[in-house]
Structures are given as structure tokens and as C-alpha cells.
Motif scaffolding. Structure first.
Motif, PDB file in Angstrom:
ATOM      1  N   GLU A 153       0.827  -1.207   0.000  1.00  0.00           N
ATOM      2  CA  GLU A 153       0.000   0.000   0.000  1.00  0.00           C
ATOM      3  C   GLU A 153       0.860   1.255   0.000  1.00  0.00           C
ATOM      4  O   GLU A 153       0.601   2.222  -0.726  1.00  0.00           O
ATOM      5  CB  GLU A 153      -0.904  -0.002   1.232  1.00  0.00           C
ATOM      6  CG  GLU A 153      -2.006  -1.036   1.204  1.00  0.00           C
ATOM      7  CD  GLU A 153      -2.839  -0.977   2.471  1.00  0.00           C
ATOM      8  OE1 GLU A 153      -3.911  -0.339   2.433  1.00  0.00           O
ATOM      9  OE2 GLU A 153      -2.396  -1.524   3.495  1.00  0.00           O
ATOM     10  N   VAL A 154       1.920   1.227   0.827  1.00  0.00           N
ATOM     11  CA  VAL A 154       2.787   2.395   0.912  1.00  0.00           C
ATOM     12  C   VAL A 154       3.569   2.575  -0.381  1.00  0.00           C
ATOM     13  O   VAL A 154       3.763   3.689  -0.868  1.00  0.00           O
ATOM     14  CB  VAL A 154       3.736   2.278   2.129  1.00  0.00           C
ATOM     15  CG1 VAL A 154       4.698   3.441   2.162  1.00  0.00           C
ATOM     16  CG2 VAL A 154       2.927   2.209   3.413  1.00  0.00           C
ATOM     17  N   ASN A 155       3.983   1.444  -0.968  1.00  0.00           N
ATOM     18  CA  ASN A 155       4.703   1.533  -2.244  1.00  0.00           C
ATOM     19  C   ASN A 155       3.817   2.152  -3.318  1.00  0.00           C
ATOM     20  O   ASN A 155       4.254   2.996  -4.110  1.00  0.00           O
ATOM     21  CB  ASN A 155       5.189   0.155  -2.693  1.00  0.00           C
ATOM     22  CG  ASN A 155       6.330  -0.360  -1.836  1.00  0.00           C
ATOM     23  OD1 ASN A 155       7.066   0.446  -1.251  1.00  0.00           O
ATOM     24  ND2 ASN A 155       6.491  -1.677  -1.758  1.00  0.00           N
ATOM     25  N   GLU A 156       2.550   1.740  -3.345  1.00  0.00           N
ATOM     26  CA  GLU A 156       1.616   2.314  -4.315  1.00  0.00           C
ATOM     27  C   GLU A 156       1.406   3.800  -4.051  1.00  0.00           C
ATOM     28  O   GLU A 156       1.302   4.602  -4.990  1.00  0.00           O
ATOM     29  CB  GLU A 156       0.283   1.559  -4.256  1.00  0.00           C
ATOM     30  CG  GLU A 156       0.358   0.129  -4.784  1.00  0.00           C
ATOM     31  CD  GLU A 156      -0.953  -0.618  -4.600  1.00  0.00           C
ATOM     32  OE1 GLU A 156      -1.901  -0.029  -3.991  1.00  0.00           O
ATOM     33  OE2 GLU A 156      -1.050  -1.779  -5.035  1.00  0.00           O
ATOM     34  N   LEU A 157       1.349   4.164  -2.742  1.00  0.00           N
ATOM     35  CA  LEU A 157       1.189   5.572  -2.372  1.00  0.00           C
ATOM     36  C   LEU A 157       2.378   6.402  -2.872  1.00  0.00           C
ATOM     37  O   LEU A 157       2.205   7.474  -3.469  1.00  0.00           O
ATOM     38  CB  LEU A 157       1.054   5.697  -0.850  1.00  0.00           C
ATOM     39  CG  LEU A 157       1.026   7.117  -0.279  1.00  0.00           C
ATOM     40  CD1 LEU A 157      -0.239   7.844  -0.717  1.00  0.00           C
ATOM     41  CD2 LEU A 157       1.100   7.071   1.241  1.00  0.00           C
ATOM     42  N   LEU A 158       3.583   5.889  -2.685  1.00  0.00           N
ATOM     43  CA  LEU A 158       4.772   6.622  -3.109  1.00  0.00           C
ATOM     44  C   LEU A 158       4.871   6.671  -4.629  1.00  0.00           C
ATOM     45  O   LEU A 158       5.379   7.652  -5.199  1.00  0.00           O
ATOM     46  CB  LEU A 158       6.026   5.973  -2.505  1.00  0.00           C
ATOM     47  CG  LEU A 158       6.165   6.100  -0.979  1.00  0.00           C
ATOM     48  CD1 LEU A 158       7.438   5.416  -0.496  1.00  0.00           C
ATOM     49  CD2 LEU A 158       6.160   7.560  -0.547  1.00  0.00           C
ATOM     50  N   ASP A 159       4.383   5.606  -5.318  1.00  0.00           N
ATOM     51  CA  ASP A 159       4.368   5.635  -6.782  1.00  0.00           C
ATOM     52  C   ASP A 159       3.454   6.762  -7.280  1.00  0.00           C
ATOM     53  O   ASP A 159       3.788   7.482  -8.233  1.00  0.00           O
ATOM     54  CB  ASP A 159       3.889   4.288  -7.342  1.00  0.00           C
ATOM     55  CG  ASP A 159       4.918   3.174  -7.183  1.00  0.00           C
ATOM     56  OD1 ASP A 159       6.117   3.524  -6.985  1.00  0.00           O
ATOM     57  OD2 ASP A 159       4.540   1.984  -7.236  1.00  0.00           O
TER      58      ASP A 159
END
Length: 841
Positions: A820-826
Motif C-alpha cells: 500500500e505504501v509503495n503504491e502511495l509513493l508511486d
């Protein structure tokens, strides 16, 4: 100010109390003492007047004489010859048979050493002859600086008499702090002190006739004297007289003694006389050599009171060469400067042994001008000490008349050979009323209510008339008229203070105040400053307390406009003659000295105030506005590649975060079109290209950044230097956003993101863009912090920078997953690419 008690008694017609009681009363009601009173009797108790019976040159020496002296048999335990005379060896050139001299017997202390390393005399053999003690010089007796020969007694005396009785040395010296008389110029003279001593002891004082009602001088007009006063606004009164048939010689020993014990060096009878009159009246005088004036100005003398010309110099009596500023009060003849009015005369017209006629000057000068000149030139004198207190212009002619009368007593053949010139620029009303201020009407009830006393109107009038006030009674009302020498009584409260002092504050009954036991209201401003100090101390910063005043030079170095600063007329130093336009320059001025002291890296701050001319309080338009400010400087003298700006900003962000101040924004100073009046001067020490305007809720409150390169160079700051100055009121409780968030029971997730962004985007733009995106991407049930970690510019790419940020995200309902955090940073990187042309690294 040193006061001789014997000299003081000459103006009193009653016995003074014991010295201990007297100094207690003086300390309580007149002025604090610098030290304990000095008993001169202890210094001179062993000094005996003797007659030199014989004086015989000694073989094998070119200056020693073997003398026998007659002490009248007063001194015991000393060996005598068959005639009862005492053997003394003396090397003074003026010793001879028949003179009377001062003898210090064996076992006595040389007076000049009494208050230091005491020299105790003894009997010893010199060239085969016994010498019992010594015949003393005026310097050794601490009567003057003369060490050329022994003191020859100038009075009719008998052998064996005490020196202290002959020259009134059975005396006490009382040293009162000068600052106690700051507003009382009359008390810089013994006449004024005597009047006050009478008043505080409850006795009526009557000034001498020569002071109250001076007689007209007899003039033998042989020469004409004129005054051309070009600056009457600075010299409201200037009085002169020429006195002829004078003979320059040493003053009588008694006069020299009084001058020395009160701290003034005897010079000659004319200069000593002017100094004696000054000590008595508080009015400085100056004497010029009349013939030297004629050589410079011609037979028709015109003394010109003017401002000095550009680059005009003067050698003072002290030998110092000065070039006074154009604001100095100058005394001149034709195109030559001969003195600095109220400060010191020049050598070109000095009274010396060739003088046969003198011009005596008694004048009144603007006290602020005198103080400024003294400070600028570093010239201090007894005259300056008195003129900067604001002498009464109504006493100059009186004192001039008295000085000439005293000179006539000293030199009977002297006489006034000119017209008495009195150049007056005072109002007719002031001259007619013979008082500096208007009468003050006050009631006894008003006085009693302020002092806590129950004095009747008659008792109050008695206290005031004791010190020569004129008081008219009208029932409970008192109409108080001050004498011409009092320049400090203008309003009712001044009269209250005078009554309280004369009555004695120690005589006022002590009573507990009747007031409710209510807790003191918390001062939010002080509370906030205390919080700031605690936080900055915890962050490693050091607090400085500097003056609210700065020099013109420092303000100009900081690029500030001196014409917008209030000037201090009576500044305590030439380096402190302007109110500061912001706090930061005061801190910057202290950086180099700390670097020199060995501190390579430090932060220092000050919470202070500043003023700007033309900006007033809204509610009181005649009072200048006072701006509260927090200024901080961070410097490092160690090699570093980081920008100092971010270190200063870290301190500000730290404070804002700890004190819950929200909605902070930064705008590059170079993009700011205009600033509020109070921020214009505040921003000038900063480099506009490396600084930012700080705003809270869109209200500008200060600047953070690096300093102007020219300022950095001139104040010798390290290259790695930055600072801030902001309105300290924004940290007050009322300005803070209270916030509370319950701690999540779920763990936080932490990740970093690095973006490569072109150089033309500012950090403020980048950070604002990313925060806006995070606010839209993160659910309201989650909280986060997003902080910068580093800014890096690759060596192989000078067109962009790498910005690394640290994200900490927490949800209150679940645990975040890495995906989820990776998607947020993307998504954040995608938005940054669209808006900032950024790429994720």
C-alpha cells in the motif's frame, strides 16, 4: 563626588552631628556613598611643623644637607643635641635655615603612601650623620604634585604645631556616587550639598549674598570685549570679563590642599581659583590668557561661539590633538579654534607664568551636546561632569562676579579692565521670575496620599523653605516656586519626592497593603519566552543579552537605513547611539569574538525588541511602536558541504513544531515584491537569493536564511553562517493550534523516497507540492509525517538535485502493508513528475 567636611562647614552655621550619624542620613536622604568616610586626621596626625635652625652642606655629596630642626619639644623618644634640636638629613634644594617645614618623625607613615603600601620612616645614618625621619615635600604629604623641594609653610606658625590644624586637615572626606546627583546639577557644588545637608537635618539654609544678590563689579574699562554667538540654541548664556594686573604664582597651601583632597590637581593661582569656585558652586569656569587672545584676534577682541569647520583641529590643555565634529560647540577667534565649549580649553591660550591679564568665562551649554562631544573625542573633565547634568543658566553671571571678587582677595592689585559681557538668549519671563520652571500647585492631601504620611501644609512648607523654596499657603494648597538653581522640579510628583526625601522615608510608618489574596494573572508573554528559552537550550543554542542600541557603523554594515533609527541624544557610548532596527545585527556583532575565543560551531539567540522611526502604537500615536523579536544565528567554522540555510530553518521548524504553530509557509525572499514597514529593515542583513520570507497563515512574520556577502565579510563571519529573525509573538499560546491525536495501537510504516528534480524549482515549491499530494492521497483515518533527509547534487549532473524525504504513516484502524505504501509513493512520484518534472531515483 568627594566632599571635604571642613569645606562644607564653611557654608553652615550650626554644628553637624557625629560623622557616623551624618553619613547614615546622607546615605538615606541625599545619595549613596561610594565608600566609608576617610578620616584625614589619621593620615596627618604625626606630621609636625618645625623650624630649620641650621642647614649645612655635607661633604662628599652635591645635594645633601645636614640640618638641625626645632620641633618645640613636642615629639618624644627622639635623640636631640644639647640645644634640644633634632638631626635630619635633607636633599631638597630649597632647604635653608629660618624656614618652617613639615617634619615626619621616626615611626610615622608618609601620607602619600597611607592608602597603599605604607612607608614607615625610621632613624638611620646617612653619610655619617643621623637622620631622624624626613622633611617632606608637598607630594609626599599628598598636598599637591610638587616634588621639587620640601613644603615651606606659608603661614605664621610656631615650632611643634600640628600640620593638620594649620591647614585644616583634621577633616573627613565623604565620597558620594555621581549618579545620585544626575538630575541635581546644584549638588555638584559644595553650596548645593550644604543646602541639602541643612534640609535633611531640619535646619534652615540661607545662601550667601554673593549668590542670591551679587553686587555689581567695579569696572575700569580699558579694553573692549565682544561676543558673537552663532549657536544660541546650544549656548543660551555666555558671560566674560577681562581682569588685569594678575600675577601667576602657586596658590596658598591651604587652597592646594583642599583641591587635592577633593580630587583636583593644583596648577597655579588662577586655574586653582576657577576650580575652587567650581567646587563651591557647581558652575565650571575657564580662564584664557588675554594677551595670547590679542595675538590671535587683534586689539578689538570678539570671541566667537560657533561650530567647528571641516577638518579644523585643536590641541587641548591635556596635550591631546582633536578634530571635533561639526556638531561640537567651539570657541574661536577669527578663523582659529581656541577651545571646546564646556569640555576643555586649548593650549594656544593657556594661562602660564607669563600671563598678566586673563579673560574669565562663565557659560551655559546644552548638556546633550557636551556629552556627545565628550564621548566622541574621549575627553573627560570636571567641567564635563557638571555640564552634562544641565546647569542653571541663571547662575553664570553670579558665579563670574563671585570669581572676580575672590580673585581680588587673592591678588589685591587685580581689577576688571573690560566691560562685563553677558550674552543672554533666555526668555524675558524666565529672567524676570528668576526661576527655571513655573510654580507648581499641589495639595497636602495629594502629597500625603502618595507618601503615606499625615503632614500638615505648614509642616510641608517648612521642609521646602529649609532648602530655599518659596511656598505660598492657601488652605490645603501649596504654591511652590523653585529657586533658580533647581532645574528638576516641574510637576506635582517632583514636589512629593522632594518632601519625602527631606522628611525621610525611614520616618514613614510601614503599613501592610490591604488587598485581596487573588493569584497573579499569568503573563502569557513571559511564559512563552520562558518556553522558547527552554526549547532552544535543549537544542544547544546559547542566549545572549545585548544592548537595544547599536552604532551607526553596525547599522550600515547590516545594510539598514540609519535615518529610520531613533538617535539617543545622551548615549552611554559612541557605539550605542542609535536604537536598533532589528535584533539580528546585535547578535552578528558578537560572532567573531566567539570564533576568536575558540568556538568553531555554535548557535546563539536573543529575545529582544527593536523600534523604527515613524511607526507608532495604534492606541497612542505619539509613542513609538516596540516590536518583539526572536533572532538566532548559527555558524560553523568547520569545513562542510551543507547549506547553512537549512540549519537555521531546522531551528525554526523545531520551535514551530514543539509549540504547535501551524500553517507555516516559506517564500524565497527574491520573489517577495513588498514587505510590511517593520520587516523591511529586518530583512536587509539577509542575502535575498539564499533566504526565505516566513509566514504563518499567510501573515509574514520574519526571515530565515543566509547573510549578505558584504556583511559576512565586514563582520568576519564564517562562510557557513545563517540565521533567522521572526516576530516572537507568534509563539504565544493564543497563536497556537491546539491538537490532540490518540496514539494508534497499530504499528507505523516508514519509507524513504528520493526524487530527481531540476534546479529551477525551489525547495519551498517542491515541499508544498508533495505535502498537497499526500493530503489528497492519505485517508483521514491516518496520520503521517513527511520530513526532508538530504539534498544532493551529483557531480556529473549540475542541472538537477536529488531530494530524499522520510515518510512515517500510521492508521488508527489497521496495519498498513508495504504494498500500500509503495503504491502511495508511486502515485506521489507520478504527481511530482507531472508538476515538477521529477523522476524517482
Amino acid at each position: 563626588m568627594k566632599i571635604s567636611l571642613n569645606y562644607l562647614k564653611q557654608f553652615l552655621d550650626f554644628e553637624l552631628p557625629a560623622i557616623n550619624k551624618l553619613v547614615d542620613i546622607i546615605g538615606a536622604r541625599l545619595g549613596a556613598l561610594e565608600d566609608l568616610p576617610v578620616n584625614l586626621s589619621q593620615v596627618y596626625k604625626d606630621v609636625v611643623i618645625v623650624k630649620v635652625i641650621t642647614s649645612t652642606p655635607m661633604a662628599g655629596t652635591d645635594h645633601l644637607n645636614h640640618c638641625f630642626i626645632d620641633d618645640g619639644g613636642q615629639v618624644e623618644d627622639v635623640k636631640r643635641n644639647d640645644q634640644g634640636y633634632i638631626s635630619v638629613v635633607c636633599g631638597a634644594p630649597n632647604v635653608e635655615a629660618g624656614i618652617s617645614a613639615a617634619w615626619l618623625p621616626p615611626g610615622s607613615v608618609v601620607p602619600v603612601t597611607y592608602f597603599g603600601d605604607r612607608l614607615v620612616l625610621e632613624t638611620r645614618e646617612i653619610k655619617g650623620e643621623i637622620s631622624n625621619g624626613m622633611l617632606a615635600s608637598p607630594k609626599e604629604l599628598n598636598l599637591s604634585d610638587d616634588h621639587e623641594g620640601i613644603l615651606i609653610i606659608d603661614s605664621k606658625v610656631n615650632p611643634g604645631e600640628s600640620l593638620e590644624k594649620v591647614y585644616e586637615l583634621d577633616d573627613y572626606l565623604i565620597d558620594i556616587e555621581n549618579k545620585m546627583f544626575t538630575h541635581r546639577p546644584d549638588c555638584f557644588g559644595l553650596l548645593g550639598v550644604a543646602r541639602e545637608v541643612s534640609g535633611i537635618l531640619g535646619r534652615q539654609f540661607n545662601s550667601p549674598d554673593w549668590y542670591l544678590n551679587p553686587s555689581k563689579l567695579e569696572e575700569h574699562q580699558q579694553v573692549e570685549l565682544k561676543i558673537n554667538n552663532e549657536i544660541p540654541e546650544l549656548v543660551p548664556r555666555f558671560s566674560l570679563a577681562v581682569v588685569g594686573n594678575v600675577k601667576i604664582e602657586p596658590s596658598p597651601i591651604l587652597i592646594q590642599s583642599y583641591l587635592t583632597r577633593m580630587g583636583i590637581r593644583p596648577i597655579n593661582n588662577i586655574v586653582d581659583l576657577t576650580n575652587m569656585v567650581m567646587l563651591e558652586t557647581g558652575q565650571p569656569l575657564h580662564a584664557y590668557d588675554y594677551n595670547k587672545l590679542k595675538q590671535l584676534g587683534g586689539e578689538q577682541l570678539t570671541i566667537v561661539v560657533r561650530k567647528p569647520k571641516a577638518n579644523e583641529g585643536l590641541r587641548l590643555l591635556s596635550g591631546k590633538e582633536v578634530k571635533p565634529s561639526s556638531e561640537t560647540i567651539g570657541i574661536g577667534l577669527n578663523d582659529q579654534l581656541i577651545g571646546l565649549g564646556g569640555v576643555m580649553g586649548g593650549q594656544s591660550t593657556e594661562v602660564d607664568e607669563t600671563t598678566t591679564a586673563i579673560v574669565i568665562e562663565a557659560a551655559n551649554f546644552n548638556m546633550y551636546s557636551i556629552r556627545r562631544t565628550s564621548m566622541e573625542l574621549g575627553v573627560f573633565s570636571e567641567a564635563v561632569t557638571r555640564f552634562i547634568k544641565g546647569q542653571s543658566p541663571l547662575q553664570t553671571l553670579r558665579v563670574l562676579t563671585y570669581a572676580v571678587t575672590r580673585l581680588k582677595e587673592l591678588l589685591p592689585d587685580s581689577q576688571v579692565i573690560s566691560n562685563i559681557v553677558d550674552d543672554v538668549h533666555l526668555s524675558k519671563e524666565l529672567l524676570a521670575n528668576d526661576t527655571v520652571h513655573q510654580s507648581v500647585t499641589v495639595s497636602s492631601s495629594f502629597i500625603n496620599s502618595r507618601l503615606g504620611t499625615t503632614l500638615s501644609a505648614e509642616e510641608i512648607a517648612g521642609l521646602l523653605t529649609n532648602v530655599e523654596f518659596k511656598v505660598e499657603l492657601d488652605g490645603d494648597e501649596l504654591i511652590v516656586t523653585t529657586p533658580f538653581w533647581r532645574t528638576d522640579i516641574e510637576i506635582r510628583e517632583d514636589v512629593v519626592e522632594e518632601v519625602g526625601r527631606l522628611y525621610g522615608y525611614e520616618n514613614i510608618e510601614l503599613k501592610f497593603l490591604n488587598r485581596p489574596a487573588i493569584a497573579t494573572k499569568v503573563n502569557k508573554d513571559l511564559e512563552t519566552k520562558s518556553e522558547l528559552r527552554d526549547l532552544l537550550a535543549a537544542a544547544g543554542a546559547n542566549e545572549l543579552l545585548t544592548y537595544s542600541f547599536v552604532s551607526k557603523k553596525l547599522a550600515e554594515v547590516a545594510n539598514q537605513s540609519v535615518d529610520k533609527a531613533y538617535m539617543v541624544v545622551n548615549s552611554i557610548s559612541p557605539e550605542l547611539n542609535y536604537y536598533r532596527l532589528s535584533v539580528l545585527p546585535s547578535l552578528l556583532n558578537k560572532v567573531h569574538m566567539n570564533i576568536k575565543a575558540g568556538y568553531d560551531r555554535f548557535a546563539m539567540y536573543e529575545i529582544g525588541t527593536y523600534h523604527i522611526e515613524g511607526i507608532y502604537k495604534k492606541e497612542e500615536t505619539d509613542l513609538p511602536a516596540e516590536f518583539s523579536s526572536l533572532a538566532l544565528v548559527y555558524v560553523s567554522n568547520k569545513p562542510t558541504t551543507n547549506a547553512a540555510y537549512f540549519k537555521a530553518k531546522d531551528y525554526l521548524d523545531y520551535l514551530l513544531d514543539k509549540l504547535n504553530v501551524q500553517d507555516v509557509s516559506y517564500m524565497p525572499l527574491s520573489k517577495v515584491q513588498s514587505l510590511a514597514d517593520n520587516l523591511v529593515e529586518l530583512a536587509k542583513p539577509f542575502d535575498r537569493n539564499r533566504s526565505a520570507l516566513v509566514s504563518i497563515k499567510d501573515r509574514p512574520i520574519g526571515v530565515v536564511g543566509e547573510f549578505d556577502p558584504n556583511l559576512t565579510l565586514r563582520l568576519k563571519l564564517p562562510n557557513h553562517s545563517a540565521g533567522l529573525e521572526v516576530d516572537s509573538s507568534i509563539f504565544n499560546t493564543s497563536q497556537r493550534d491546539s491538537r490532540y491525536a490518540q496514539l494508534s495501537k497499530y504499528p507505523s510504516l516508514k519509507q524513504d523516497i528520493t526524487l530527481k528534480i531540476p534546479n529551477h524549482f525551489s525547495y519551498s515549491d517542491i515541499f508544498s507540492c508533495l505535502i498537497a499530494q499526500l493530503d489528497s492521497l492519505i485517508a483521514k483515518s491516518s496520520t503521517y509525517t513527511f520530513t526532508p533527509v538530504s539534498i544532493f547534487r551529483p557531480k556529473d549532473d549540475q542541472s538537477s538535485k536529488h531530494y530524499t524525504f522520510h515518510l512515517v504513516i500510521t492508521d488508527h484502524s489497521r496495519t498498513f502493508k508495504d504494498q500500500e505504501v509503495n503504491e502511495l509513493l508511486d502515485q506521489l512520484a507520478k504527481a511530482a513528475q507531472d508538476q515538477l518534472n521529477a523522476s524517482r531515483v
